[in-house]
Design an enzyme around this catalytic site. Structure first.
Site, PDB file in Angstrom:
ATOM      1  N   GLY A  40     -66.963 -12.856 -24.593  1.00 32.79           N
ATOM      2  CA  GLY A  40     -68.360 -13.181 -24.302  1.00 32.79           C
ATOM      3  C   GLY A  40     -69.179 -13.187 -25.575  1.00 32.79           C
ATOM      4  O   GLY A  40     -70.313 -12.738 -25.593  1.00 32.79           O
ATOM      5  N   SER A  42     -70.466 -15.626 -27.386  1.00 26.83           N
ATOM      6  CA  SER A  42     -71.274 -16.781 -27.791  1.00 26.83           C
ATOM      7  C   SER A  42     -72.769 -16.591 -27.564  1.00 26.83           C
ATOM      8  O   SER A  42     -73.557 -17.465 -27.897  1.00 26.83           O
ATOM      9  CB  SER A  42     -70.770 -18.050 -27.098  1.00 26.83           C
ATOM     10  OG  SER A  42     -70.902 -17.912 -25.708  1.00 26.83           O
ATOM     11  N   SER A  43     -73.171 -15.475 -27.007  1.00 28.50           N
ATOM     12  CA  SER A  43     -74.608 -15.227 -26.888  1.00 28.50           C
ATOM     13  C   SER A  43     -74.879 -13.730 -26.764  1.00 28.50           C
ATOM     14  O   SER A  43     -73.949 -12.925 -26.651  1.00 28.50           O
ATOM     15  CB  SER A  43     -75.191 -15.956 -25.666  1.00 28.50           C
ATOM     16  OG  SER A  43     -74.705 -15.363 -24.485  1.00 28.50           O
ATOM     17  N   GLY A  44     -76.147 -13.385 -26.818  1.00 24.95           N
ATOM     18  CA  GLY A  44     -76.573 -12.003 -26.560  1.00 24.95           C
ATOM     19  C   GLY A  44     -75.954 -10.966 -27.474  1.00 24.95           C
ATOM     20  O   GLY A  44     -75.777 -11.186 -28.670  1.00 24.95           O
ATOM     21  N   ARG A  65     -66.386 -18.816 -22.272  1.00 27.69           N
ATOM     22  CA  ARG A  65     -66.033 -19.919 -21.389  1.00 27.69           C
ATOM     23  C   ARG A  65     -66.541 -21.263 -21.905  1.00 27.69           C
ATOM     24  O   ARG A  65     -65.800 -22.213 -22.053  1.00 27.69           O
ATOM     25  CB  ARG A  65     -66.623 -19.673 -19.998  1.00 27.69           C
ATOM     26  CG  ARG A  65     -65.628 -19.117 -19.008  1.00 27.69           C
ATOM     27  CD  ARG A  65     -66.291 -18.928 -17.678  1.00 27.69           C
ATOM     28  NE  ARG A  65     -67.652 -18.408 -17.831  1.00 27.69           N
ATOM     29  CZ  ARG A  65     -68.514 -18.260 -16.848  1.00 27.69           C
ATOM     30  NH1 ARG A  65     -68.181 -18.617 -15.627  1.00 27.69           N
ATOM     31  NH2 ARG A  65     -69.722 -17.763 -17.057  1.00 27.69           N
ATOM     32  N   LYS A  69     -71.387 -23.919 -26.177  1.00 26.15           N
ATOM     33  CA  LYS A  69     -72.054 -22.695 -26.654  1.00 26.15           C
ATOM     34  C   LYS A  69     -71.212 -21.983 -27.715  1.00 26.15           C
ATOM     35  O   LYS A  69     -71.732 -21.445 -28.689  1.00 26.15           O
ATOM     36  CB  LYS A  69     -72.338 -21.746 -25.476  1.00 26.15           C
ATOM     37  CG  LYS A  69     -73.717 -21.980 -24.884  1.00 26.15           C
ATOM     38  CD  LYS A  69     -73.978 -21.300 -23.573  1.00 26.15           C
ATOM     39  CE  LYS A  69     -74.037 -19.821 -23.521  1.00 26.15           C
ATOM     40  NZ  LYS A  69     -74.189 -19.315 -22.144  1.00 26.15           N
ATOM     41  N   ASP A  95     -61.611 -18.512 -19.674  1.00 21.00           N
ATOM     42  CA  ASP A  95     -62.297 -17.742 -18.646  1.00 21.00           C
ATOM     43  C   ASP A  95     -61.461 -16.476 -18.408  1.00 21.00           C
ATOM     44  O   ASP A  95     -60.368 -16.552 -17.863  1.00 21.00           O
ATOM     45  CB  ASP A  95     -62.391 -18.578 -17.370  1.00 21.00           C
ATOM     46  CG  ASP A  95     -63.112 -17.837 -16.257  1.00 21.00           C
ATOM     47  OD1 ASP A  95     -63.380 -16.623 -16.418  1.00 21.00           O
ATOM     48  OD2 ASP A  95     -63.395 -18.466 -15.217  1.00 21.00           O
ATOM     49  N   SER A 174     -70.728  -1.189 -21.799  1.00 18.10           N
ATOM     50  CA  SER A 174     -71.178  -0.876 -20.448  1.00 18.10           C
ATOM     51  C   SER A 174     -72.683  -1.098 -20.391  1.00 18.10           C
ATOM     52  O   SER A 174     -73.186  -2.101 -20.898  1.00 18.10           O
ATOM     53  CB  SER A 174     -70.778   0.562 -20.117  1.00 18.10           C
ATOM     54  OG  SER A 174     -71.195   0.916 -18.833  1.00 18.10           O
ATOM     55  N   TYR A 188     -73.548  -4.009  -9.594  1.00 12.89           N
ATOM     56  CA  TYR A 188     -73.430  -3.935 -11.056  1.00 12.89           C
ATOM     57  C   TYR A 188     -73.021  -2.528 -11.514  1.00 12.89           C
ATOM     58  O   TYR A 188     -72.062  -2.360 -12.273  1.00 12.89           O
ATOM     59  CB  TYR A 188     -74.770  -4.340 -11.657  1.00 12.89           C
ATOM     60  CG  TYR A 188     -74.829  -4.317 -13.167  1.00 12.89           C
ATOM     61  CD1 TYR A 188     -73.964  -5.105 -13.925  1.00 12.89           C
ATOM     62  CD2 TYR A 188     -75.755  -3.527 -13.837  1.00 12.89           C
ATOM     63  CE1 TYR A 188     -74.032  -5.097 -15.312  1.00 12.89           C
ATOM     64  CE2 TYR A 188     -75.828  -3.514 -15.221  1.00 12.89           C
ATOM     65  CZ  TYR A 188     -74.957  -4.302 -15.951  1.00 12.89           C
ATOM     66  OH  TYR A 188     -75.032  -4.283 -17.319  1.00 12.89           O
ATOM     67  N   LYS A 192     -69.580  -1.092 -13.563  1.00 11.17           N
ATOM     68  CA  LYS A 192     -69.658  -0.415 -14.864  1.00 11.17           C
ATOM     69  C   LYS A 192     -69.144   1.030 -14.783  1.00 11.17           C
ATOM     70  O   LYS A 192     -68.569   1.543 -15.737  1.00 11.17           O
ATOM     71  CB  LYS A 192     -71.100  -0.430 -15.385  1.00 11.17           C
ATOM     72  CG  LYS A 192     -71.608  -1.827 -15.742  1.00 11.17           C
ATOM     73  CD  LYS A 192     -70.829  -2.427 -16.918  1.00 11.17           C
ATOM     74  CE  LYS A 192     -71.515  -3.659 -17.490  1.00 11.17           C
ATOM     75  NZ  LYS A 192     -70.739  -4.311 -18.559  1.00 11.17           N
TER      76      LYS A 192
END
Ligand code: NAG
Ligand code: NAG
Ligand code: NAG
Length: 331
Positions: A40, A42-44, A65, A69, A95, A174, A188, A192
């Site tokens: 994950g 590619s952002s944030g 994915r 991006k 994915d 987390s 959610y 976690k």
């Protein structure tokens, strides 16, 4: 005289504890020259982690994915590289909730390109917020698949190489909602919390191989993921989250790396993060004598302080319910 003896005994115990920790504490590793794989990425927070890693001299693989991006993120991350002659960024579009074989293949490809993975960061994840009755069973399933099983599958793919290499770091991103259940996060938080149990067990298994696990519990971070999640958040969840405030992805990334390199099990940012980690340290592995003593002596007072947070949250939820009830009556 009696007091004198007690002091000496305490002093000897502390000295022994200090010596034991001197032997068992993980040795700090360098980001320079390591291969960091981030899911994950590619952002944030994931992208911020990748940028921090290349700034400090690492090779980086990001798995995400969306190909477009990924490509954009790659360019941005490459612009922060410290030494272009020896550092590279490799991306692969997968994915992680699909077949474990596909994940394994992606990890193998990354290792072929940039060498053995020394630091794995399980960052891919998403959040849904909504009252329990409004959270579908598909959403529950999605949370468990992406936030929990996705990390399990990627970790399984990377761990063999780490063991052969006799060392490494595994990080799980987390959330503070992975330490405390919060209104609107039934699905959610559950996913976690599952990670926490997984990580503690895994740490016990891999410690003899010089592999250290870090659980990071970032607060709300200013990311596209949060903006997306914001759309569906109940008012109660928004008001409760506001208590902690918003942090920047780069601050979170810096503290995650500092803690992971030092082999710390619990990683947090900010005062509330410290409070929650102290309180929820439980039977998690103690990685430094300073942290252990701090937890021993402050856990009780943290419990006391947090009770006031709980009063505050309950008040928010009560107020929202009364507002809703009176709106129903008047309409
Ligand atoms: C990055 O990977 C390449 C192999 O593709 C290797 O030659 C290089 O030394 C690595 N750089 C660092 C900083 O580890
Ligand atoms: C994990 O791997 C198993 C085995 O291939 C697969 O059945 C499962 O769907 C994968 N789950 C996720 C969430 O990646
Ligand atoms: C999400 O909502 C909070 C209010 O709870 C706000 O402070 C924050 O800026 C929003 N974040 C994004 C990324 O839209």
């Amino acid at each position: 005289m009696f007091l004198y003896v007690i002091f000496i005994v305490i002093f000897i115990l502390l000295a022994l504890l200090y010596l034991v920790f001197k032997i068992i504490s993980p040795k700090c590793v360098e980001l320079q020259g390591s291969h960091v794989l981030i899911t994950g990425g590619s952002s944030g927070i994931g992208k911020a982690l990748a940028i921090e890693a290349v700034k400090q001299g690492a090779n980086v693989t990001i798995i995400a994915r969306n190909e477009k991006k990924l490509e954009d993120a790659k360019k941005e991350i490459e612009s922060h590289i410290k030494d272009r002659a020896i550092q590279r960024v490799f991306t692969t579009s997968v994915d992680i909730t699909k077949d474990a074989d596909i994940v394994k293949e992606a990890v193998n490809k990354a290792e072929k390109e940039l060498g053995p993975i020394t630091i794995l960061i399980n960052n891919a994840g998403s959040a849904v917020a909504g009252r329990f009755e409004e959270t579908s069973s598909q959403q529950f399933q999605r949370m468990i698949e992406l936030n929990f099983l996705g990390s399990v599958n990627v970790t399984k793919a990377a761990i063999k190489g780490m063991k052969e290499n006799n060392g490494g770091r595994i990080v799980f991103i987390s959330s503070q909602a992975g330490q405390v259940g919060v209104f609107g996060y039934t699905a959610y938080s559950a996913s976690k919390f599952a990670l926490r149990g997984f990580a503690e067990s895994l740490q016990m298994e891999v410690k003899p191989y010089n592999i250290y696990v870090t659980m990071a519990f970032p607060p709300d971070t200013d990311t596209p993921g949060l903006a997306e999640e914001n759309k569906s958040k109940p008012r109660e969840t928004i008001l409760i989250s506001d208590t902690v405030g918003l942090f920047s992805p780069s601050d979170v990334a810096k503290s995650v790396f500092t803690d992971a390199m030092n082999g710390k099990f619990l990683s947090y940012v900010g005062m509330d993060g410290w409070l929650l980690c102290t309180l929820s340290s439980g039977m998690s592995p103690a990685t430094s004598v300073v942290d252990l003593l701090q937890q021993i002596f402050t856990m009780g007072i943290c419990r006391f302080v947090c009770q006031f947070y709980l009063f505050h949250f309950d008040r928010i939820i009560g107020k929202c319910k009364r507002e809703k009830d009176s709106k129903m009556k008047s309409s």
